[in-house]
Motif scaffolding. Structure first.
Motif, mmCIF file in Angstrom:
data_model
loop_
_atom_site.group_PDB
_atom_site.id
_atom_site.type_symbol
_atom_site.label_atom_id
_atom_site.label_comp_id
_atom_site.label_asym_id
_atom_site.label_seq_id
_atom_site.Cartn_x
_atom_site.Cartn_y
_atom_site.Cartn_z
ATOM 1 N N MET A 175 0.835 -1.209 0.000
ATOM 2 C CA MET A 175 0.000 0.000 0.000
ATOM 3 C C MET A 175 0.867 1.255 0.000
ATOM 4 O O MET A 175 0.591 2.217 -0.724
ATOM 5 N N LEU A 176 1.917 1.234 0.821
ATOM 6 C CA LEU A 176 2.850 2.364 0.817
ATOM 7 C C LEU A 176 3.509 2.502 -0.542
ATOM 8 O O LEU A 176 3.672 3.626 -1.057
ATOM 9 N N GLY A 177 3.896 1.379 -1.157
ATOM 10 C CA GLY A 177 4.569 1.418 -2.453
ATOM 11 C C GLY A 177 3.705 2.000 -3.546
ATOM 12 O O GLY A 177 4.196 2.752 -4.402
ATOM 13 N N MET A 178 2.410 1.695 -3.552
ATOM 14 C CA MET A 178 1.524 2.245 -4.576
ATOM 15 C C MET A 178 1.396 3.760 -4.436
ATOM 16 O O MET A 178 1.453 4.493 -5.431
ATOM 17 N N VAL A 179 1.237 4.224 -3.214
ATOM 18 C CA VAL A 179 1.129 5.678 -2.998
ATOM 19 C C VAL A 179 2.443 6.362 -3.349
ATOM 20 O O VAL A 179 2.468 7.415 -4.020
ATOM 21 N N TRP A 180 3.538 5.764 -2.894
ATOM 22 C CA TRP A 180 4.859 6.340 -3.184
ATOM 23 C C TRP A 180 5.126 6.365 -4.682
ATOM 24 O O TRP A 180 5.622 7.358 -5.221
ATOM 25 N N ALA A 181 4.799 5.277 -5.392
ATOM 26 C CA ALA A 181 5.042 5.203 -6.831
ATOM 27 C C ALA A 181 4.260 6.279 -7.568
ATOM 28 O O ALA A 181 4.781 6.923 -8.497
ATOM 29 N N PHE A 182 3.020 6.501 -7.162
ATOM 30 C CA PHE A 182 2.192 7.502 -7.843
ATOM 31 C C PHE A 182 2.812 8.892 -7.742
ATOM 32 O O PHE A 182 3.034 9.577 -8.754
ATOM 33 N N PHE A 183 3.116 9.316 -6.526
ATOM 34 C CA PHE A 183 3.627 10.676 -6.340
ATOM 35 C C PHE A 183 5.062 10.819 -6.857
ATOM 36 O O PHE A 183 5.419 11.853 -7.434
ATOM 37 N N ALA A 184 5.893 9.786 -6.662
ATOM 38 C CA ALA A 184 7.287 9.871 -7.104
ATOM 39 C C ALA A 184 7.372 9.885 -8.625
ATOM 40 O O ALA A 184 8.184 10.627 -9.207
ATOM 41 N N GLU A 185 6.561 9.081 -9.286
ATOM 42 C CA GLU A 185 6.593 9.079 -10.749
ATOM 43 C C GLU A 185 6.055 10.395 -11.310
ATOM 44 O O GLU A 185 6.553 10.893 -12.331
ATOM 45 N N LYS A 186 5.052 10.945 -10.659
ATOM 46 C CA LYS A 186 4.550 12.248 -11.083
ATOM 47 C C LYS A 186 5.617 13.329 -10.939
ATOM 48 O O LYS A 186 5.737 14.235 -11.770
ATOM 49 N N ALA A 187 6.414 13.220 -9.877
ATOM 50 C CA ALA A 187 7.403 14.257 -9.588
ATOM 51 C C ALA A 187 8.682 14.098 -10.403
ATOM 52 O O ALA A 187 9.289 15.098 -10.820
ATOM 53 N N LEU B 70 10.288 9.022 -13.466
ATOM 54 C CA LEU B 70 11.061 7.786 -13.508
ATOM 55 C C LEU B 70 10.182 6.609 -13.111
ATOM 56 O O LEU B 70 9.249 6.747 -12.312
ATOM 57 N N THR B 71 10.499 5.441 -13.639
ATOM 58 C CA THR B 71 9.788 4.227 -13.249
ATOM 59 C C THR B 71 10.216 3.797 -11.852
ATOM 60 O O THR B 71 11.177 4.343 -11.280
ATOM 61 N N VAL B 72 9.520 2.819 -11.302
ATOM 62 C CA VAL B 72 9.865 2.319 -9.965
ATOM 63 C C VAL B 72 11.281 1.765 -9.942
ATOM 64 O O VAL B 72 12.072 2.061 -9.027
ATOM 65 N N VAL B 73 11.642 0.975 -10.930
ATOM 66 C CA VAL B 73 12.984 0.388 -10.992
ATOM 67 C C VAL B 73 14.039 1.476 -11.124
ATOM 68 O O VAL B 73 15.100 1.415 -10.483
ATOM 69 N N GLU B 74 13.774 2.480 -11.936
ATOM 70 C CA GLU B 74 14.734 3.581 -12.107
ATOM 71 C C GLU B 74 14.901 4.369 -10.814
ATOM 72 O O GLU B 74 16.005 4.804 -10.484
ATOM 73 N N GLN B 75 13.816 4.554 -10.085
ATOM 74 C CA GLN B 75 13.914 5.276 -8.814
ATOM 75 C C GLN B 75 14.749 4.506 -7.794
ATOM 76 O O GLN B 75 15.418 5.114 -6.949
ATOM 77 N N LEU B 76 14.707 3.179 -7.874
ATOM 78 C CA LEU B 76 15.451 2.364 -6.912
ATOM 79 C C LEU B 76 16.924 2.236 -7.269
ATOM 80 O O LEU B 76 17.788 2.275 -6.383
ATOM 81 N N ASN C 79 18.668 3.866 -10.066
ATOM 82 C CA ASN C 79 19.355 4.941 -10.774
ATOM 83 C C ASN C 79 20.367 5.593 -9.839
ATOM 84 O O ASN C 79 20.017 6.012 -8.731
ATOM 85 N N PRO C 80 21.632 5.711 -10.242
ATOM 86 C CA PRO C 80 22.652 6.285 -9.339
ATOM 87 C C PRO C 80 22.354 7.726 -8.918
ATOM 88 O O PRO C 80 22.845 8.178 -7.887
ATOM 89 N N SER C 81 21.579 8.435 -9.714
ATOM 90 C CA SER C 81 21.301 9.839 -9.407
ATOM 91 C C SER C 81 20.167 10.015 -8.406
ATOM 92 O O SER C 81 19.861 11.139 -7.999
ATOM 93 N N THR C 82 19.523 8.918 -8.002
ATOM 94 C CA THR C 82 18.416 8.997 -7.051
ATOM 95 C C THR C 82 18.780 8.262 -5.763
ATOM 96 O O THR C 82 19.740 7.495 -5.714
ATOM 97 N N SER C 83 18.015 8.515 -4.733
ATOM 98 C CA SER C 83 18.237 7.850 -3.435
ATOM 99 C C SER C 83 17.031 6.995 -3.059
ATOM 100 O O SER C 83 16.743 6.793 -1.882
ATOM 101 N N GLY C 84 16.310 6.502 -4.070
ATOM 102 C CA GLY C 84 15.120 5.705 -3.798
ATOM 103 C C GLY C 84 15.397 4.423 -3.045
ATOM 104 O O GLY C 84 14.589 3.996 -2.211
ATOM 105 N N LEU C 85 16.547 3.804 -3.305
ATOM 106 C CA LEU C 85 16.884 2.558 -2.624
ATOM 107 C C LEU C 85 17.063 2.776 -1.123
ATOM 108 O O LEU C 85 16.666 1.938 -0.311
ATOM 109 N N VAL C 86 17.634 3.913 -0.754
ATOM 110 C CA VAL C 86 17.824 4.224 0.665
ATOM 111 C C VAL C 86 16.467 4.367 1.358
ATOM 112 O O VAL C 86 16.232 3.829 2.443
ATOM 113 N N TYR C 87 15.548 5.105 0.718
ATOM 114 C CA TYR C 87 14.214 5.274 1.289
ATOM 115 C C TYR C 87 13.476 3.937 1.360
ATOM 116 O O TYR C 87 12.730 3.678 2.311
#
Length: 234
Positions: free
Chosen positions: A141-153, A156-162, A164-172
């Motif tokens: 449930m958290l992932g769906m909400v996070w994916a919606f707002f993060a992709e809008k902002a 990037l796709t979910v995999v790219e957010q996790l 991609n070296p230029s993002t910190s999605g994996l840390v979050y």
């Protein structure tokens, strides 16, 4: 001349009077400051006690309005009347001997419930334990909400957010997994299942179904984005 002398005398008298009043004024000011400081200390102490009492009262109020004690008698009754307790993981009537041997049949409810069953780590995190589905549902449930707002902002796709070296999605992501896992385990280890809490429409049943749909939705989202190579929410 006389007028000048009278002015000097009046000025001297006023100066003397002010000089005489200065110590008294200082004492009055000091007393006022002391009273104000005392009042502030009393107010702070009272506020601290009120906060402690309010915290205790708030917790008790929340428990009274949301918590339900699940007894062993209720669990045994559920085992007798709930048909799903008589079926395997696949929803079919278990074959005597075979399903139990290969592990297709869940443990009895009384054994897997945190209120009455084994609360060891292996038992809680078993396939039919209380923790796996609860944690996975909440993370989905958290992932769906996070994916919606993060992709809008970010676009990037979910995999790219996790990854991609230029993002910190994996840390979050790692932080969210640890936080939600810990927050979900604590009540279970204390002998409280999700069914013991409800508030209006927010029930354990609603959470499970929303979580299951979120797991299917999040998996579909990731697969779709891998095929399209583009974010779904853009």
């Amino acid at each position: 001349m006389a007028s000048a002398m009278m002015s000097q005398m009046t000025a001297a008298t006023l100066a003397g009077g002010l000089t005489a009043l200065t110590p008294n004024s200082s004492r009055k000011l000091l007393n006022a400051n002391s009273r104000a400081a005392t009042t502030l200390r009393l107010a702070t102490s009272l506020a601290g006690r009120v906060r402690c009492d309010a915290g205790k009262g708030l917790r008790e109020t929340i428990d009274e309005s949301t918590k339900k004690d699940i007894t062993e008698a209720e669990i045994l009754k559920s085992m007798e009347t709930n048909e799903s307790e008589q079926r395997s993981y696949f929803g079919a009537k278990p074959t005597p001997g075979f399903d139990q041997a290969v592990g297709f049949t869940p443990r009895p409810e009384i054994e897997r419930r945190p209120e009455t069953g084994d609360k060891s780590f292996l038992s809680v995190f078993a396939f039919d334990g209380a923790a796996p589905e609860t944690i996975n549902c909440r993370l989905a449930m958290l992932g769906m909400v996070w994916a919606f707002f993060a992709e809008k902002a970010t676009g990037l796709t979910v995999v790219e957010q996790l990854f991609n070296p230029s993002t910190s999605g994996l840390v979050y992501f790692v932080g969210a997994v640890q936080l939600f896992t810990y927050a979900s385990i604590v009540p279970i280890m204390n002998g409280e299942s999700t069914d013991a809490r409800s508030f209006g429409p927010f029930t354990a049943r609603a959470e499970r179904w929303n979580g299951r749909l979120a797991m299917l939705g999040f998996l579909s989202l990731v697969v779709t984005e891998l095929i399209r190579q583009a974010p779904v929410f853009h």
